[in-house]
Enzyme design. Sequence first.
Site, short mmCIF file in Angstrom:
data_model
loop_
_atom_site.label_atom_id
_atom_site.label_comp_id
_atom_site.label_asym_id
_atom_site.label_seq_id
_atom_site.Cartn_x
_atom_site.Cartn_y
_atom_site.Cartn_z
N TYR A 1 34.68 22.91 3.71
CA TYR A 1 35.60 22.46 4.76
C TYR A 1 35.93 20.98 4.57
CZ TYR A 1 37.34 21.56 9.52
OH TYR A 1 38.10 21.19 10.60
N ILE B 1 55.32 24.32 14.11
CA ILE B 1 53.87 24.11 14.07
C ILE B 1 53.18 25.38 13.60
CG2 ILE B 1 53.79 24.60 16.56
CD1 ILE B 1 51.21 22.92 16.68
N THR B 2 52.21 25.23 12.72
CA THR B 2 51.45 26.38 12.25
C THR B 2 50.26 26.65 13.17
OG1 THR B 2 50.05 25.04 10.78
CG2 THR B 2 52.08 25.95 9.85
N GLY B 3 49.93 27.94 13.31
CA GLY B 3 48.78 28.32 14.10
C GLY B 3 48.94 28.04 15.58
N GLY C 1 43.76 27.86 20.56
CA GLY C 1 43.14 26.57 20.34
C GLY C 1 44.06 25.38 20.44
#
Length: 281
Positions: free
Chosen positions: A162, A6-8, A12
């Site tokens: 975005y 998983i990225t990030g 959060g």
Amino acid sequence: MKLILITGGTSGIGKETVRGLALTGVTVVFTARDGSKGEETKKEIIEETGNRNIEYITCDLASLSSIRECAEKYQKRYKRLDVLINNAGVLPQERQESKDCIELNLAVNFLAPLLLTSLLIPLLKRSAPSRIINVSSSMHKEGEINFDDMESKKGFDKYKAYSQSKLALILFTKKLALELDGSGVTVNALHPGVVGTEMTLKNVRKMNPVAAFVYKRTLLTPARGAKTSTYLATSPDVANVSGGYFVNCKQEKTTAMARDMALARRLFDAVEKKYLAHYLS
């Protein structure tokens, strides 16, 4: 034991997804831009969940060369990949550029998952049945692909930039689902909800105090925002679902534009030629 990348994963929604997956007993590898933050997160998740199969790879998702190095590191360390979750995202308040001088929304929210996924597809196919999960946003509904100014050089609006990047990610999801049909690899996108992450709260701070107070009360916790990612990564109910868009663990329809395969092909051809050809060769 299943392997999930998983990225990030240091804050959060990403961090809560790592925590939720760790509780299921799988091996989770997450990306961290900062090694010390990655080590801190790893220790915290292990201590909280008792799952010692938590690792990280340092990767700057605003750098195409770093993304390629991340894919190479993963494949050297691990022989399989059961689930890839493209979670990391940005919403900068003003126009910023990546290490490759690409507008940051486009670079991190779209080109990063596109490149990482493309580099890992051979491993995902060898590991089949496997899954790809792209964290998009309901704001894709407001998005348009501006081929004449994809990097917002002529005028920057943070929400337009975005929304374009999140629409692009769903177009990629739909296109890839068709290409992977019959391979044993599924790919789905999701909207996690409007979550009280630091990225969201930066925008809240610009509101007047009354509006900010009311809006904050509507925000989901990061743990709640991680539920659909965890569901898509683990549930047998979606084992054979591909090309879907999920909200609150349920499949929903996207806009007609997000299902436009001619637009998806045009977009992929444009960005591959301009940004990714060197890193995919």
